[in-house]
Design an enzyme around this catalytic site. Structure first.
Site, short mmCIF file in Angstrom:
data_model
loop_
_atom_site.label_atom_id
_atom_site.label_comp_id
_atom_site.label_asym_id
_atom_site.label_seq_id
_atom_site.Cartn_x
_atom_site.Cartn_y
_atom_site.Cartn_z
N ASN A 132 0.83 -0.94 0.04
CA ASN A 132 0.11 -0.13 -0.12
C ASN A 132 1.10 1.16 -0.04
O ASN A 132 1.77 1.44 0.95
CB ASN A 132 -0.77 0.00 1.12
N HIS A 134 1.11 5.97 1.55
CA HIS A 134 1.94 6.77 2.59
C HIS A 134 3.17 7.55 1.83
O HIS A 134 3.61 8.42 2.21
CB HIS A 134 2.52 5.91 3.71
N HIS A 162 -5.55 3.76 -1.91
CA HIS A 162 -6.97 4.00 -1.48
C HIS A 162 -7.13 5.65 -1.82
O HIS A 162 -6.63 6.47 -1.36
CB HIS A 162 -7.14 4.11 0.21
N ARG A 214 -9.38 8.51 -1.24
CA ARG A 214 -10.37 8.80 -0.32
C ARG A 214 -10.98 9.97 -0.89
O ARG A 214 -10.47 10.56 -1.74
CB ARG A 214 -9.48 9.36 1.07
N ARG A 247 -6.91 13.10 0.66
CA ARG A 247 -5.76 13.47 1.33
C ARG A 247 -4.50 12.91 1.03
O ARG A 247 -3.40 13.50 1.42
CB ARG A 247 -6.28 13.06 2.90
N GLU A 252 -8.74 0.63 -3.40
CA GLU A 252 -9.47 0.76 -2.16
C GLU A 252 -10.59 1.89 -2.28
O GLU A 252 -10.02 2.99 -2.68
CB GLU A 252 -8.93 0.78 -0.95
N THR A 301 -8.27 3.72 7.84
CA THR A 301 -9.57 3.05 7.92
C THR A 301 -9.59 2.37 9.17
O THR A 301 -8.65 1.34 9.56
CB THR A 301 -9.49 1.76 6.82
N GLU A 339 -11.12 -9.09 2.76
CA GLU A 339 -10.02 -8.60 3.26
C GLU A 339 -10.36 -8.41 4.47
O GLU A 339 -10.99 -7.65 5.05
CB GLU A 339 -9.27 -7.33 2.61
N HIS A 390 -3.96 -4.54 7.21
CA HIS A 390 -4.18 -3.38 8.10
C HIS A 390 -3.25 -3.54 9.45
O HIS A 390 -3.59 -4.29 10.04
CB HIS A 390 -5.73 -3.08 8.50
N1 PXP Z 1 -5.94 -2.99 3.70
C1 PXP Z 1 -7.03 -1.88 3.81
C2 PXP Z 1 -8.23 -2.19 3.40
C3 PXP Z 1 -6.62 -0.75 4.23
O1 PXP Z 1 -7.71 0.36 4.26
C4 PXP Z 1 -5.32 -0.44 4.45
C5 PXP Z 1 -4.84 1.12 5.16
O2 PXP Z 1 -4.96 2.05 3.98
C6 PXP Z 1 -4.27 -1.38 4.44
C7 PXP Z 1 -4.48 -2.62 4.07
C8 PXP Z 1 -2.73 -1.13 4.93
O3 PXP Z 1 -2.78 -0.69 6.25
P1 PXP Z 1 -1.47 -0.42 7.04
O4 PXP Z 1 -0.88 1.13 6.21
O5 PXP Z 1 -1.83 -0.20 8.31
O6 PXP Z 1 -0.47 -1.55 6.55
#
Ligand code: PXP
Length: 245
Positions: free
Chosen positions: A13, A16, A51, A53, A57, A78, A109, A159, A198
């Protein structure tokens, strides 16, 4: 139980990375989302997760457009279950759409999607995504009712939300693990793929990979944080190794 030890796909993901870029109000073009995706794919990530959003952001519409065009590996988008997001997904055609709940004030999330409550609406959305050959997953808590509703609306995968399991301790953590395990078994029984993600850090991967029938992990924050010191290439490689059985 034979195929419990399938190879686990890693989805990185990269929201970040976009957060870092947007922190100057979107005035910089670095760090590049595409470069992050390409480095991750080269290091062994089979999927990039982003994602989009509603408040934009971090990931921007142009990031979705670029990644879906260049496609260095599978793209998992996402998004909230809104008409605006559905329109974007149908236009950009990522490989996967993962429906997530979204609240404007949350840091990330925070909970799972209430598929039971949104069943009718989600069913229609899944149908239109399937028509464009886009696979669909539901980001849910380890809750059998949510798994069953996901199957009813035709989801390809669920998921499972690992965020609480990561944070909780002792009895609460053990109970959460049992819920995730039961949900994973039910998901498989109902013919859907088991994904999870997550809040997972390096150590959590040792345990989470033991979730029955797990096929995919989506990890973001910890990989990007580790990459600050070791570089993205090494961080992705380290997590790939860690999720191997
Ligand atoms: N899966 C989903 C559905 C999420 O919303 C997120 C966060 O955007 C992640 C995985 C990844 O989470 P993390 O950044 O905490 O590893």
């Amino acid at each position: 139980m034979k195929n419990q030890k399938k190879k686990i796909r890693l989805g990185v993901n990269i929201d970040h990375v976009a957060t870092l870029r947007q922190v100057r109000g979107g005035t910089t073009i670095y760090p590049s989302i595409l470069e992050a995706a390409e480095i991750s794919a080269k290091a062994g990530a089979q999927q990039i997760t982003i994602h989009l959003r509603e408040d934009r952001r971090h990931i921007q519409d142009k990031d979705v457009e670029l990644l879906c065009k260049k496609r260095p590996c599978l793209i998992n988008l996402e998004m909230a279950a809104t008409d605006e997001m559905l329109k974007i997904a149908l236009k950009r055609k990522p490989d996967w759409v993962c429906f997530v709940p979204e609240k404007r004030q949350e840091l990330t999330t925070e909970g799972g999607l209430d598929v039971v409550k949104l069943e009718k609406k989600l069913k229609k959305m899944v149908e239109s995504l399937h028509k464009k050959n886009i696979k669909v997953s539901m980001f849910i808590a380890g809750d059998i009712k949510q798994v069953e509703a996901s199957a009813r609306i035709g989801a390809d995968a669920v998921e499972l939300h690992t965020g609480h399991w990561v944070l909780w301790k002792a009895d609460k953590k053990r109970k959460e693990w049992q819920s995730l395990k039961a949900a994973a078994l039910k998901t498989h029984e109902l013919g859907m793929n088991v994904h999870a993600g997550h809040g997972l850090d390096f150590i959590d991967c040792e345990r989470i990979k033991k979730l029955p029938f797990l096929e995919e992990l989506n990890i973001g924050h910890s990989i990007i944080c580790h990459s600050v010191f070791m570089g993205l290439n090494k961080a992705v490689k380290a997590f790939k190794k860690q999720i191997k059985h």
